[in-house]
Design a protein around this motif. Structure first.
Motif, PDB file in Angstrom:
ATOM      1  N   ARG A  74     -15.610  22.768 -75.183  1.00  0.00           N
ATOM      2  CA  ARG A  74     -15.522  21.745 -76.221  1.00  0.00           C
ATOM      3  C   ARG A  74     -14.145  21.082 -76.239  1.00  0.00           C
ATOM      4  O   ARG A  74     -14.030  19.880 -76.469  1.00  0.00           O
ATOM      5  N   ALA A  75     -13.093  21.875 -76.015  1.00  0.00           N
ATOM      6  CA  ALA A  75     -11.735  21.338 -76.121  1.00  0.00           C
ATOM      7  C   ALA A  75     -11.294  20.614 -74.861  1.00  0.00           C
ATOM      8  O   ALA A  75     -10.672  19.554 -74.918  1.00  0.00           O
ATOM      9  N   LEU A  76     -11.597  21.193 -73.685  1.00  0.00           N
ATOM     10  CA  LEU A  76     -11.149  20.604 -72.425  1.00  0.00           C
ATOM     11  C   LEU A  76     -12.231  19.789 -71.737  1.00  0.00           C
ATOM     12  O   LEU A  76     -11.915  18.887 -70.957  1.00  0.00           O
ATOM     13  N   GLY A  77     -13.494  20.100 -72.017  1.00  0.00           N
ATOM     14  CA  GLY A  77     -14.570  19.456 -71.283  1.00  0.00           C
ATOM     15  C   GLY A  77     -14.818  20.169 -69.968  1.00  0.00           C
ATOM     16  O   GLY A  77     -13.961  20.884 -69.439  1.00  0.00           O
ATOM     17  N   MET A  78     -16.016  19.975 -69.419  1.00  0.00           N
ATOM     18  CA  MET A  78     -16.355  20.637 -68.167  1.00  0.00           C
ATOM     19  C   MET A  78     -15.495  20.121 -67.018  1.00  0.00           C
ATOM     20  O   MET A  78     -15.170  20.854 -66.088  1.00  0.00           O
ATOM     21  N   ASP A  79     -15.113  18.831 -67.071  1.00  0.00           N
ATOM     22  CA  ASP A  79     -14.305  18.255 -65.993  1.00  0.00           C
ATOM     23  C   ASP A  79     -13.026  19.046 -65.777  1.00  0.00           C
ATOM     24  O   ASP A  79     -12.749  19.546 -64.680  1.00  0.00           O
ATOM     25  N   THR A 410     -14.825  -8.968 -77.145  1.00  0.00           N
ATOM     26  CA  THR A 410     -13.471  -8.754 -77.671  1.00  0.00           C
ATOM     27  C   THR A 410     -13.323  -7.307 -78.133  1.00  0.00           C
ATOM     28  O   THR A 410     -14.315  -6.580 -78.291  1.00  0.00           O
ATOM     29  N   ARG A 411     -12.071  -6.880 -78.332  1.00  0.00           N
ATOM     30  CA  ARG A 411     -11.740  -5.551 -78.854  1.00  0.00           C
ATOM     31  C   ARG A 411     -12.410  -4.434 -78.068  1.00  0.00           C
ATOM     32  O   ARG A 411     -12.876  -3.428 -78.631  1.00  0.00           O
ATOM     33  N   ARG A 412     -12.473  -4.590 -76.754  1.00  0.00           N
ATOM     34  CA  ARG A 412     -13.114  -3.572 -75.916  1.00  0.00           C
ATOM     35  C   ARG A 412     -12.400  -2.222 -76.009  1.00  0.00           C
ATOM     36  O   ARG A 412     -13.023  -1.163 -75.888  1.00  0.00           O
ATOM     37  N   ALA A 413     -11.089  -2.268 -76.200  1.00  0.00           N
ATOM     38  CA  ALA A 413     -10.316  -1.033 -76.259  1.00  0.00           C
ATOM     39  C   ALA A 413     -10.595  -0.233 -77.527  1.00  0.00           C
ATOM     40  O   ALA A 413     -10.136   0.904 -77.645  1.00  0.00           O
ATOM     41  N   HIS A 414     -11.330  -0.824 -78.477  1.00  0.00           N
ATOM     42  CA  HIS A 414     -11.634  -0.135 -79.733  1.00  0.00           C
ATOM     43  C   HIS A 414     -13.037   0.470 -79.727  1.00  0.00           C
ATOM     44  O   HIS A 414     -13.445   1.072 -80.723  1.00  0.00           O
ATOM     45  N   TRP A 415     -13.760   0.330 -78.637  1.00  0.00           N
ATOM     46  CA  TRP A 415     -15.096   0.931 -78.509  1.00  0.00           C
ATOM     47  C   TRP A 415     -14.974   2.286 -77.812  1.00  0.00           C
ATOM     48  O   TRP A 415     -13.969   2.598 -77.176  1.00  0.00           O
ATOM     49  N   LEU A 416     -16.057   3.082 -77.924  1.00  0.00           N
ATOM     50  CA  LEU A 416     -16.195   4.310 -77.150  1.00  0.00           C
ATOM     51  C   LEU A 416     -17.152   4.055 -75.991  1.00  0.00           C
ATOM     52  O   LEU A 416     -18.122   3.287 -76.134  1.00  0.00           O
ATOM     53  N   TYR A 417     -16.907   4.719 -74.858  1.00  0.00           N
ATOM     54  CA  TYR A 417     -17.724   4.515 -73.663  1.00  0.00           C
ATOM     55  C   TYR A 417     -18.176   5.887 -73.139  1.00  0.00           C
ATOM     56  O   TYR A 417     -17.345   6.715 -72.756  1.00  0.00           O
ATOM     57  N   PHE A 418     -19.479   6.107 -73.157  1.00  0.00           N
ATOM     58  CA  PHE A 418     -20.056   7.355 -72.656  1.00  0.00           C
ATOM     59  C   PHE A 418     -20.775   7.068 -71.345  1.00  0.00           C
ATOM     60  O   PHE A 418     -21.596   6.146 -71.276  1.00  0.00           O
ATOM     61  N   VAL A 419     -20.483   7.867 -70.318  1.00  0.00           N
ATOM     62  CA  VAL A 419     -21.040   7.629 -68.988  1.00  0.00           C
ATOM     63  C   VAL A 419     -21.685   8.915 -68.490  1.00  0.00           C
ATOM     64  O   VAL A 419     -21.045   9.977 -68.468  1.00  0.00           O
ATOM     65  N   GLU A 446     -18.752  13.843 -68.241  1.00  0.00           N
ATOM     66  CA  GLU A 446     -18.633  15.230 -67.779  1.00  0.00           C
ATOM     67  C   GLU A 446     -19.327  15.355 -66.436  1.00  0.00           C
ATOM     68  O   GLU A 446     -20.455  14.903 -66.262  1.00  0.00           O
ATOM     69  N   ARG A 447     -18.633  16.001 -65.497  1.00  0.00           N
ATOM     70  CA  ARG A 447     -19.212  16.265 -64.182  1.00  0.00           C
ATOM     71  C   ARG A 447     -19.474  17.746 -64.027  1.00  0.00           C
ATOM     72  O   ARG A 447     -18.773  18.566 -64.593  1.00  0.00           O
ATOM     73  N   PHE A 448     -20.468  18.060 -63.205  1.00  0.00           N
ATOM     74  CA  PHE A 448     -20.742  19.450 -62.862  1.00  0.00           C
ATOM     75  C   PHE A 448     -20.525  19.686 -61.365  1.00  0.00           C
ATOM     76  O   PHE A 448     -20.531  20.814 -60.908  1.00  0.00           O
ATOM     77  N   ARG A 449     -20.345  18.606 -60.626  1.00  0.00           N
ATOM     78  CA  ARG A 449     -20.073  18.705 -59.190  1.00  0.00           C
ATOM     79  C   ARG A 449     -19.062  17.635 -58.811  1.00  0.00           C
ATOM     80  O   ARG A 449     -18.982  16.592 -59.430  1.00  0.00           O
ATOM     81  N   TYR A 450     -18.314  17.937 -57.751  1.00  0.00           N
ATOM     82  CA  TYR A 450     -17.324  16.986 -57.252  1.00  0.00           C
ATOM     83  C   TYR A 450     -17.656  16.697 -55.789  1.00  0.00           C
ATOM     84  O   TYR A 450     -17.717  17.608 -54.969  1.00  0.00           O
ATOM     85  N   GLN A 451     -17.880  15.422 -55.490  1.00  0.00           N
ATOM     86  CA  GLN A 451     -18.294  15.059 -54.142  1.00  0.00           C
ATOM     87  C   GLN A 451     -17.120  14.714 -53.232  1.00  0.00           C
ATOM     88  O   GLN A 451     -17.298  14.488 -52.058  1.00  0.00           O
ATOM     89  N   GLY A 452     -15.922  14.648 -53.772  1.00  0.00           N
ATOM     90  CA  GLY A 452     -14.785  14.252 -52.949  1.00  0.00           C
ATOM     91  C   GLY A 452     -14.706  12.740 -52.865  1.00  0.00           C
ATOM     92  O   GLY A 452     -15.275  12.006 -53.652  1.00  0.00           O
ATOM     93  N   GLY A 453     -14.002  12.248 -51.859  1.00  0.00           N
ATOM     94  CA  GLY A 453     -13.839  10.813 -51.728  1.00  0.00           C
ATOM     95  C   GLY A 453     -12.631  10.329 -52.483  1.00  0.00           C
ATOM     96  O   GLY A 453     -11.806  11.087 -52.975  1.00  0.00           O
TER      97      GLY A 453
END
Length: 484
Positions: A74-79, A410-419, A446-453
Motif C-alpha cells: 500500500r505504501a510503496l506499491g508493487m512497482d 486545461t489544468r491537466r496537472a491537476h487531474w489523476l491518471y490511472f494506467v 502497478e506492474r507485476f512483470r518487467y520486460q526490459g527495454g
C-alpha cells in the motif's frame, strides 16, 4: 482547493520512512560490529566483513519484500517493492561474491598468536562448505528469476524451487556467519543474526502456512462464470460464511481454487467489482493458455480462497480535479472496480475512460461500463486498432495523439491518471503522458512483470530510488571499513 500536493507529500514521506527503515536494518549489523571495539584490521578486510554483513541482512529482508506485506504494497506499491526486491537480490549477490576476495590469508582453525581472531580469518571446512553452498544456490536463484520467462518451467515448480532455495540460502548463510564471522562471536550480534533469520523464515511461513489457514476461515465459492468478451470471463465469487473481504477499488487478490492449504497453485487477479451486498467479488479473467484457460469450465460451488487485498492502485490518499483512466485489454478490471467505488461514493468529478483493444469482440463488460456512465460524470472513449467499417468510436492505439485528444484541455496537472494493462502498454502510455506535460506523481500504475527495454520516466525514478537506498548502504559499509 486541490489537496493533491499534500496527499503526494504524505505518500512520499511514507515511502521515504520505509526506505529509511530498510537502509537502517541493512546497516544495523555493521553498527553492532562497530560498537564491539575490536582491534582494527586492514581496511580491505573490514570492508569485506562490512559487505558480507550488509549483504546478508539485505538477503534476509528479501523474504519480507517478497512476503506480501500489505503495508508495503500500500505504501510503496508493487512497482517499487518488486524493483527493490530485484535490485537488492542482485546487489547482495555481487557483494557476497566480492567479499571473500578482499580478505588476506585464511586459516582452518584459530592461531596461537591470534586467539581472539583480531589479525586472522578463520574459515573451518564446515564454514567453507556452507559459504560455497549458499553462494552457488544464490547464483542459481538469481539466474532462474531473471530467465524464468525463457525457461520451460511451470510457475508452481519455479515458485517451490525459489522458496526452498531461499530457505537453504538463509540457513547456509546463518551457519557461515556464526562459524566464521569475527563480529558474530559477540552474543548481541549472534542474537541479531539468529532473530533476523527466524523472522525471514517466518515471513515465508506466513505466506505458505498462516495465510492459507486464515483463508480457510474466510472461504468463498464460485457463484457464476459468464463470458464478457472474446476469451474473457467474469468469475463471480460469493462468501460462504459471514466473513467477507474488505478492499479498495483497484486492489488485487491471490486466488486459490479447491483447498487453500493443500496446494501451491495460486494466481493474482485484480478485483473488478466495487462494494456489493453480501460481500460479492467479481474478477475478469482472460484465457491466456495457463490456469486462465480453464476458468470458463469452472462449476458453480467450487471452493475459492482469497488472500488480500494488496496494492496501491487506488484512490486512497489521492486527490484530483478529475480522473483519467487508461486501460488496455484485461487491464480494465481494476478500472471497473475504481468506477464502482466512485459511483458508490456519489463522486461528482469528471471521469474519462480511454479503453484500448484490437477489436470490438475484445471490449470487456461494455454494458457495465455504459451503465456506470449514467451514474457518474463519465466519458467513455473506446479505441480500436482494427475497427469494423461501421465503427463510430476512436481508431488507432493508445499513443500520444490518442491520449492528447482524450485529455482535459486545461489544468491537466491537476487531474489523476490511472494506467493499467500489459507492461509494454503501461510503458508507452506513461511516456506519452510525460511528454504531454503530466507530472509523474499524478500517474498511478502497478506492474507485476518487467520486460526490459528503454526505461520509462517512472522506471527511471524507481531505479534511482532503489539505487539511492543501496548507495546509502554502501556508504555506511565504507565508513565502517575506513573510519572504524
Amino acid at each position: 482547493m486541490d489537496n493533491a500536493p499534500r496527499a503526494e507529500r504524505r505518500a512520499l514521506l511514507r515511502a521515504a520512512a520505509l526506505l529509511g527503515l530498510y537502509v537502517s536494518l541493512a546497516l544495523l549489523p555493521v553498527v553492532l560490529a562497530w560498537a564491539q571495539g575490536l582491534a582494527r584490521r586492514p581496511w580491505h578486510e573490514e570492508l569485506a566483513s562490512g559487505l558480507a554483513m550488509a549483504a546478508f541482512a539485505m538477503l534476509l529482508m528479501e523474504f519480507i519484500l517478497a512476503g506480501r506485506g500489505r503495508a508495503l504494497s500500500r505504501a510503496l506499491g508493487m512497482d517499487l517493492t518488486m524493483r527493490m526486491h530485484q535490485f537488492a537480490g542482485v546487489t547482495a549477490l555481487a557483494l557476497l561474491t566480492l567479499h571473500p576476495m578482499l580478505y588476506g590469508p585464511m586459516y582452518s582453525e584459530p592461531q596461537l598468536w591470534d586467539p581472539l581472531r583480531n589479525r586472522s580469518v578463520v574459515l573451518t571446512n564446515a564454514a567453507l562448505a556452507s559459504g560455497v553452498l549458499g553462494l552457488l544456490l544464490l547464483i542459481a536463484l538469481v539466474l532462474l528469476a531473471a530467465l524464468r520467462a525463457r525457461v520451460a518451467m511451470a510457475y508452481e515448480t519455479w515458485r517451490l524451487t525459489h522458496v526452498l532455495g531461499s530457505l537453504l540460502v538463509a540457513g547456509a548463510g546463518l551457519h557461515h556467519t556464526l562459524d566464521t564471522g569475527r563480529y558474530a562471536q559477540d552474543p548481541l550480534s549472534a542474537g541479531f543474526w539468529i532473530g533476523a533469520t527466524a523472522l525471514a523464515a517466518g515471513a515465508l511461513l506466513k505466506v505458505y502456512l498462516v495465510d492459507p489457514l486464515l483463508a480457510e476461515r474466510q472461504p468463498y465459492h464460485v457463484a457464476s462464470v459468464e463470458p464478457v468478451a472474446e476469451r474473457t470471463w467474469r468469475l463471480r465469487l460469493e462468501p460462504t460464511t459471514a466473513r467477507t473481504l474488505r478492499f479498495r477499488g483497484g486492489q488485487f487478490i491471490w486466488l486459490k481454487l479447491g483447498r487453500a492449504f493443500a496446494q501451491l497453485s495460486e494466481h493474482p487477479f485484480s478485483i473488478a467489482s466495487g462494494p456489493a451486498p453480501g460481500g460479492r467479488i467479481d474478477l475478469l479473467i482472460k484465457a491466456a493458455g495457463d490456469f486462465t484457460s480453464t476458468v470458463g469450465a469452472l462449476a458453480p460451488g467450487t471452493p475459492a480462497f482469497l488472500d488480500g487485498p494488496y496494492g496501491n492502485f487506488t484512490l486512497a490518499g489521492r486527490e484530483g480535479e478529475g480522473i483519467l483512466l487508461v486501460a488496455g485489454g484485461i487491464g480494465v478490471a481494476p478500472i471497473l472496480s475504481i468506477l464502482h467505488e466512485l459511483a458508490a461514493q456519489g463522486d461528482t468529478r469528471p471521469v474519462r475512460l480511454v479503453y484500448g483493444n484490437r477489436s470490438v469482440a475484445q471490449v470487456a463488460a461494455r454494458p457495465e461500463l455504459e451503465a456506470l456512465a449514467t451514474q457518474l460524470d463519465l466519458t467513455l472513449d473506446l479505441v480500436l486498432s482494427e475497427p469494423p467499417p461501421d465503427w463510430n468510436g476512436r481508431r488507432g492505439v493508445l499513443d500520444k495523439n490518442t491520449l492528447a485528444a482524450c485529455m482535459p484541455p486545461t489544468r491537466r496537472a491537476h487531474w489523476l491518471y490511472f494506467v493499467c494493462g500489459p507492461g509494454e502498454m503501461i510503458d508507452a502510455v506513461e511516456s506519452s503522458l510525460d511528454a504531454l506535460g503530466v507530472p509523474l506523481e499524478r500517474i498511478v500504475s502497478e506492474r507485476f512483470r518487467y520486460q526490459g527495454g528503454a526505461p520509462t520516466p517512472r522506471e527511471t525514478l524507481l531505479r534511482r530510488i532503489a539505487g539511492a537506498a543501496l548507495g546509502l548502504i554502501l556508504l555506511g559499509v565504507l565508513a565502517f571499513a575506513v573510519l572504524r
